[in-house]
Design a protein around this motif. Structure first.
Motif, mmCIF file in Angstrom:
data_model
loop_
_atom_site.group_PDB
_atom_site.id
_atom_site.type_symbol
_atom_site.label_atom_id
_atom_site.label_comp_id
_atom_site.label_asym_id
_atom_site.label_seq_id
_atom_site.Cartn_x
_atom_site.Cartn_y
_atom_site.Cartn_z
ATOM 1 N N GLU A 183 0.875 -1.250 0.247
ATOM 2 C CA GLU A 183 0.053 -0.100 -0.147
ATOM 3 C C GLU A 183 0.870 1.308 0.056
ATOM 4 O OE1 GLU A 183 -2.973 -0.462 -0.613
ATOM 5 O OE2 GLU A 183 -3.086 -2.725 -0.325
ATOM 6 N N ARG A 184 2.093 1.357 -0.755
ATOM 7 C CA ARG A 184 3.192 2.268 -0.769
ATOM 8 C C ARG A 184 3.233 3.005 0.571
ATOM 9 N NH1 ARG A 184 -0.457 5.449 -3.414
ATOM 10 N NH2 ARG A 184 1.294 6.790 -3.964
ATOM 11 N N HIS A 185 3.346 2.712 1.913
ATOM 12 C CA HIS A 185 3.853 3.232 2.828
ATOM 13 C C HIS A 185 5.326 3.033 2.965
ATOM 14 C CE1 HIS A 185 -0.258 3.705 4.354
ATOM 15 N NE2 HIS A 185 -0.334 2.182 4.223
ATOM 16 N N ILE A 186 6.065 4.167 3.387
ATOM 17 C CA ILE A 186 7.585 3.990 3.715
ATOM 18 C C ILE A 186 7.797 4.639 4.946
ATOM 19 C CG2 ILE A 186 9.857 4.975 2.950
ATOM 20 C CD1 ILE A 186 8.692 5.102 -0.062
ATOM 21 N N HIS A 187 8.315 3.683 5.829
ATOM 22 C CA HIS A 187 8.688 4.215 7.245
ATOM 23 C C HIS A 187 10.119 4.424 7.140
ATOM 24 C CE1 HIS A 187 4.869 2.803 8.529
ATOM 25 N NE2 HIS A 187 4.972 1.684 8.386
ATOM 26 N N MET A 188 10.545 5.661 7.960
ATOM 27 C CA MET A 188 11.845 5.904 8.234
ATOM 28 C C MET A 188 12.424 5.444 9.654
ATOM 29 S SD MET A 188 12.424 9.104 5.700
ATOM 30 C CE MET A 188 10.600 9.185 5.308
ATOM 31 N N VAL A 189 13.503 5.127 9.995
ATOM 32 C CA VAL A 189 13.674 4.813 11.358
ATOM 33 C C VAL A 189 15.077 5.293 11.632
ATOM 34 C CG1 VAL A 189 13.892 3.077 13.336
ATOM 35 C CG2 VAL A 189 12.052 2.835 11.720
ATOM 36 N N ASN A 190 15.318 6.108 12.890
ATOM 37 C CA ASN A 190 16.536 6.172 13.301
ATOM 38 C C ASN A 190 17.282 5.189 14.200
ATOM 39 O OD1 ASN A 190 18.989 7.371 14.854
ATOM 40 N ND2 ASN A 190 18.107 9.437 15.049
ATOM 41 N N LEU A 191 18.061 4.603 13.787
ATOM 42 C CA LEU A 191 18.633 3.390 14.750
ATOM 43 C C LEU A 191 19.062 3.489 16.005
ATOM 44 C CD1 LEU A 191 19.863 1.052 11.539
ATOM 45 C CD2 LEU A 191 17.832 0.775 13.069
ATOM 46 N N ASN A 192 19.209 4.869 16.316
ATOM 47 C CA ASN A 192 19.548 5.280 17.894
ATOM 48 C C ASN A 192 18.272 5.193 18.706
ATOM 49 O OD1 ASN A 192 22.353 5.972 17.583
ATOM 50 N ND2 ASN A 192 21.736 7.791 16.330
ATOM 51 N N GLU A 193 17.138 5.111 17.932
ATOM 52 C CA GLU A 193 15.874 4.577 18.586
ATOM 53 C C GLU A 193 14.851 4.083 17.903
ATOM 54 O OE1 GLU A 193 14.260 8.733 21.076
ATOM 55 O OE2 GLU A 193 14.776 9.289 18.872
ATOM 56 N N PRO A 194 15.428 2.557 17.646
ATOM 57 C CA PRO A 194 14.937 1.800 16.745
ATOM 58 C C PRO A 194 13.499 1.139 17.155
ATOM 59 C CG PRO A 194 16.261 0.495 18.306
ATOM 60 C CD PRO A 194 16.671 1.949 18.733
ATOM 61 N N THR A 195 13.007 1.708 18.179
ATOM 62 C CA THR A 195 11.597 0.989 18.521
ATOM 63 C C THR A 195 10.664 2.252 18.028
ATOM 64 O OG1 THR A 195 11.608 1.818 20.646
ATOM 65 C CG2 THR A 195 12.202 -0.377 20.559
ATOM 66 N N LYS A 196 11.156 3.402 17.598
ATOM 67 C CA LYS A 196 10.345 4.394 17.078
ATOM 68 C C LYS A 196 10.298 4.885 15.788
ATOM 69 C CE LYS A 196 10.630 8.167 19.522
ATOM 70 N NZ LYS A 196 11.142 9.357 20.252
ATOM 71 N N ILE A 197 9.184 4.904 14.958
ATOM 72 C CA ILE A 197 9.220 5.281 13.577
ATOM 73 C C ILE A 197 9.485 6.750 13.404
ATOM 74 C CG2 ILE A 197 7.787 5.467 11.611
ATOM 75 C CD1 ILE A 197 6.523 2.914 12.096
ATOM 76 N N TYR A 198 10.509 7.339 12.922
ATOM 77 C CA TYR A 198 10.614 8.535 12.990
ATOM 78 C C TYR A 198 9.730 9.428 11.946
ATOM 79 C CZ TYR A 198 13.292 12.886 11.353
ATOM 80 O OH TYR A 198 13.668 14.103 10.903
#
Length: 361
Positions: A183-198
């Motif tokens: 469905e064309r979603h793109i998530h970006m994550v800062n691996l310094n805070e891996p449990t949060k979608i930035y």
């Protein structure tokens, strides 16, 4: 919208040469379609995953490629990845299993025993290794809509993220994790805070995402879709004016004017030194691009079948690409006669160098 991907490759300066490409002998090839491949970050070893449930590891010495090791997963292999120190290979399969081998324990023979466990409820579609706080972790993404983080000291993840949809593709560069889902979603994550979608965005491309790949400097990523288009996206909102998309892997229909045949973009790989990138698709061609100059560097002739996976070697001197059926035409498009090839293209001269005067971002 940039249309530099639509230019014909008639000029000799932009037409690439594949006559020197090295092909793996048929007896050393996988027995079914190649799903993924990745070079070791420390040696000229190439790991190749296949629908025949096996991972093949080849060694390249003086331009000659030979089979080195092989291990078996529990299901058809969808993805492979090397650890950052080049000692371990991970593979994910269509049943959600994670298989791991430590090549430091490999014996004299080519067959290596893998340790496997159930990591996802359904297919494990993508995986990458990364380092955080001086420790190495593995991140996996599945069709169960979950992204999980592992330290591999236990069979339980140390953290996980619930995604908007099934994971289709992931990539990591430095502390940037990019996750592309259905469905064309793109998530970006800062691996310094891996449990949060930035940040989450909708793909700028109108049709299903096939691949995401991070820039060499981790400032953004490229997206490829089934509609023969590629998008360049920057993470920082200050750089949104630099975002653009372009057409590629399309062919003019010779029988109908103003009609183009559209092919899926299956693979995007960034050159580790120059920051330029490749696209490869269902049309059986690959191209090298300079995103900053919005310019195609080289376009290469058809290789006789869909290109399913690509990767540059650790120093960018070799471009590996796999030819096999990519299921873009469904079950009916496959046949026992469809070619399976694994080829190495030596990078010569300025093939992947940015255009003179281009500011590298």
């Amino acid at each position: 919208m940039a249309l530099f991907g639509t230019q014909a490759a008639s000029a000799s300066s932009t037409t690439g040469d594949t006559s020197k490409d090295v092909e793996v002998p048929s007896g050393a090839l996988p027995g079914d379609s190649i799903s993924d491949l990745m070079w070791s970050p420390t040696h000229d070893f190439l790991a190749v995953g296949s629908w025949d449930k096996k991972v093949y590891i080849y060694e390249v010495i003086n331009g000659v490629i030979n089979g080195k090791w092989v291990f078996e997963a529990k299901g058809p292999v969808l993805c492979v990845a090397w650890s950052l120190d080049g000692t371990r290979v991970a593979a994910g399969d269509s049943e959600g299993n994670l298989s791991l081998v430590d090549l430091r324990n490999a014996g004299a023979g080519p067959v290596v025993e893998a340790k496997s466990f159930q990591a996802h409820q359904t297919g494990l579609r993508s995986l990458r290794w990364f380092k955080s706080n001086n420790s190495e972790y593995l991140v996996t993404g599945g069709w169960d809509k979950k992204v999980k983080f592992w330290d591999l000291n236990s069979a339980n993840p140390v953290a996980e993220i619930e995604c908007a949809e099934r994971v289709y593709s992931m990539d990591v560069k430095d502390q940037l994790l990019v996750i592309a889902t259905a469905e064309r979603h793109i998530h970006m994550v800062n691996l310094n805070e891996p449990t949060k979608i930035y940040k989450t965005i909708q793909s700028p491309l109108k049709w299903q995402t096939r691949v995401v790949s991070c820039f060499s400097d981790a400032s953004g990523f490229a997206v490829g879709s089934i509609e023969g288009r590629c998008a360049i996206q920057y993470v920082d909102d200050k750089n949104t004016t630099l975002n653009f998309s372009f057409k590629c892997h399309r062919q003019q229909d010779t029988t109908q004017r103003d009609v183009a045949k559209v092919y899926a973009v299956n693979a995007i790989s960034f050159h580790p030194v120059h920051g330029t990138f490749s696209t490869a698709g269902s049309d059986g061609t690959f191209h090298f691009w300079d995103k900053d100059a919005k310019h195609r560097l080289k376009g290469y002739p058809e290789v006789g079948g869909s290109i399913t996976a690509t990767a540059f070697s650790k120093d960018g001197g070799i471009f590996a690409y796999a030819v096999s059926y990519d299921w873009s035409k469904g079950y009916s498009g496959n046949s026992p006669q469809y070619p399976i090839k694994l080829k190495l293209h030596p990078i010569v001269g300025d093939e992947c160098k940015p255009r003179p005067g281009t500011k590298k971002r």
